[in-house]
Design an enzyme around this catalytic site. Structure first.
Site, PDB file in Angstrom:
ATOM      1  N   LYS A 120       7.216  -4.395 -10.147  1.00 15.82           N
ATOM      2  CA  LYS A 120       6.638  -4.028  -9.100  1.00 15.82           C
ATOM      3  C   LYS A 120       6.192  -2.275  -9.416  1.00 15.82           C
ATOM      4  CE  LYS A 120       5.581  -1.970  -3.852  1.00 15.82           C
ATOM      5  NZ  LYS A 120       6.589  -2.580  -2.919  1.00 15.82           N
TER       6      LYS A 120
ATOM      7  N   SER B 121       3.252  -3.556   0.842  1.00 18.27           N
ATOM      8  CA  SER B 121       2.890  -3.288  -0.555  1.00 18.27           C
ATOM      9  C   SER B 121       3.020  -3.724  -1.400  1.00 18.27           C
ATOM     10  CB  SER B 121       3.619  -1.843  -0.574  1.00 18.27           C
ATOM     11  OG  SER B 121       4.774  -1.675  -0.635  1.00 18.27           O
TER      12      SER B 121
ATOM     13  N   SER C 112       6.992  -4.883   3.486  1.00 15.58           N
ATOM     14  CA  SER C 112       6.426  -5.178   2.074  1.00 15.58           C
ATOM     15  C   SER C 112       7.358  -6.014   1.633  1.00 15.58           C
ATOM     16  CB  SER C 112       6.783  -3.603   1.931  1.00 15.58           C
ATOM     17  OG  SER C 112       5.205  -2.636   2.212  1.00 15.58           O
TER      18      SER C 112
END
Length: 495
Positions: free
Chosen positions: A78, A158, A182
């Site tokens: 990420k 997210s 998330s």
């Protein structure tokens, strides 16, 4: 062996150790898959050269017999994790061009274990969002489609890029972070497994901060076993992170016995939300039945302060964000606005932040600054902190009565179309986190497991909440649901 990118971590680990495949072959398969998936917009900084170099080193370790579980396993990272020499932007314009001179603790642990980096993955800007629509790179797209409908769907947020990449078999697993859901919400939306560990289990050092008392990194994987393997490598005490717990890391994989006889599973009555889709209700009931059939006792419990969790979260998280994001000022690194004649340092701050931050980040920074301001600190921030304490106590009371884990839905619906909620009231988007934020406020471990499909053929997930530091037991209960649900669906390739 074809389709190497479709392997799980456990399958690839065994094949690598038996010399049936090489780490280079595995990395090449994932690099090729990622190159052909630009339509999904999940890899925002590809690193094929690094991947092949790490894969060659992994092959040498494998030949020497020095091969940890993740040796040779290709991962997506990420964009919130700082990676040395590789762009790390947190999907924000304000960090354009930022290449850290250091490695986050978690990614360093992964590379030390021989894992392979395929690149950085799309996400909501500064991890603020539930749909991956606030990224400076543009929307990440789910590999799933509704039956008979070509609308692009959200992979959740997210950690949307991570979820989409794992679901589409572009990598064997990915790192995610979870501040209010998330990891778990995108995992549920895309039919994969995602675990948010206990706060303090994984180091936050080198992970760009959103809300420091809530953020926790974790793995996003194809199976529960893979989550156990990867979590073992990501966990551990880090002296550079004052919130990191100095506790031994158990062998999470060894705890996947599938035996939950006599365990008490709580069903919180407050999670039965008004207007909850019948499909989510049925999934929840089916999950309870699966656990009962495996020998667990299903117990109705009460978590009375649940209804205050979302408002408390949306005071505490923006407050911490406004404090954390004050460092992005155009002085030290990242974007700096062009200044006009006569502009001073105040104008530079204002212009830089107005240009660099997207609308959702600006909204949350303003909310956070407001609730921390002199006249409102007690009315909002301190009150929210008191509510947080009550929410934590609700869970402690349930566990004190012998509850081993708590079963809830992961999300209030299946994935929605990109743009379908963009014009709605922001609160409608925030409601996506209704089942997940309590876990962050209480610092508990939570895992999302795919358990079925809705009428349109989209994945639905269940959430399990565990006791602090009991990720192994929690994953074992998830392992039982995974086996009983038999979720093997994959998205049909259209990208």
């Amino acid at each position: 062996m074809s389709d190497l990118n479709k392997l799980t971590i456990a399958q690839a680990r065994d094949a690598l150790r038996k010399r049936e495949i090489t780490a280079v072959e595995l990395a090449e398969a994932c690099v090729t898959a990622a190159e052909g998936a630009d339509r999904l917009n999940v890899f925002v900084h590809k690193t094929p050269e690094i991947a092949l170099e790490q894969a060659r080193a992994a092959d040498q370790r494998l030949q020497a017999g020095d091969a940890p579980d993740l040796c040779g396993i290709p991962l997506g990272i990420k964009d919130l994790f700082c990676t040395r020499g590789v762009a790390s932007q947190a999907a924000s314009g304000i960090l354009k061009g930022f290449r850290p001179e250091y490695e986050s603790t978690i990614t360093q642990q992964l590379w030390d274990a021989g894992a392979v980096m395929l690149g950085k993955l799309n996400m909501d800007e500064f991890a603020m969002g539930s749909s991956n629509e606030t990224s400076v790179y543009g929307n990440a797209v789910s590999p799933w489609k509704r039956a008979g409908d070509d609308t692009d769907l959200t992979p959740g947020g997210s950690s949307g890029g991570s979820a989409s990449a794992v679901a589409a078999d572009l990598c064997l697993a990915a790192t995610g972070t979870d501040t209010g859901g998330s990891i778990r919400q995108p995992a549920a939306f895309t039919g994969i497994v995602g675990i948010k560990p206990t706060y303090g289990r994984c180091s936050r050092w080198g992970v760009v901060a959103f809300a420091s008392s809530l953020d926790q990194a974790g793995p996003m994987t194809k199976t529960v076993r893979d989550a156990a393997i990867m979590l073992g490598t990501m966990s551990g005490h880090d002296p550079k992170d004052s919130t990191s717990a100095a506790l031994p890391v158990p062998d999470f994989e060894a705890m996947l016995t599938g035996d939950i006889r006599g365990k008490k599973i709580g069903i919180p009555q407050e999670y039965r939300m008004e207007g909850m889709p019948a499909e989510i209700e049925k999934l929840w009931a089916d999950g309870a039945a699966m656990l009962r059939d495996a020998g667990a006792e299903i117990v109705d419990i009460s978590l009375p302060h649940t209804k205050y969790a979302l408002p408390a979260y949306y005071v505490i998280a923006p407050a911490e964000a406004s404090s954390n994001l004050a460092r992005y000022d155009g002085v030290r690194y990242g974007h700096r606005a062009k200044l006009g004649q006569g502009d001073g340092i105040t104008e530079m701050y204002e212009k830089t932040r107005a240009e660099g931050f997207g609308h959702e980040v600006q909204r949350r920074v303003m909310i956070g600054t407001y609730v921390l301001s002199a006249g409102f600190y007690d009315a909002y921030y301190n009150r929210a902190r008191k509510v947080r304490t009550l929410i934590k106590r609700d869970f402690e009371n349930a566990f004190a009565k012998g509850i081993d884990a708590i079963l809830t839905p992961a999300t209030p619906s299946a994935a929605f179309g990109l743009g379908e909620m963009a014009d709605a009231d922001p609160v409608a988007m925030y409601l996506n986190d209704v089942f997940t934020v309590t876990v962050n406020l209480a610092g508990l471990p939570g895992v999302a497991v795919p358990a079925g499909l809705d009428a349109q053929g989209l994945p639905l997930g269940l959430q399990l909440i565990g006791k602090p530091w009991e990720e192994g037991e929690l994953l074992n209960v998830a392992h039982v649901i995974e086996g009983a649900a038999g979720f093997v669906h994959k998205p049909a390739k259209w990208w």
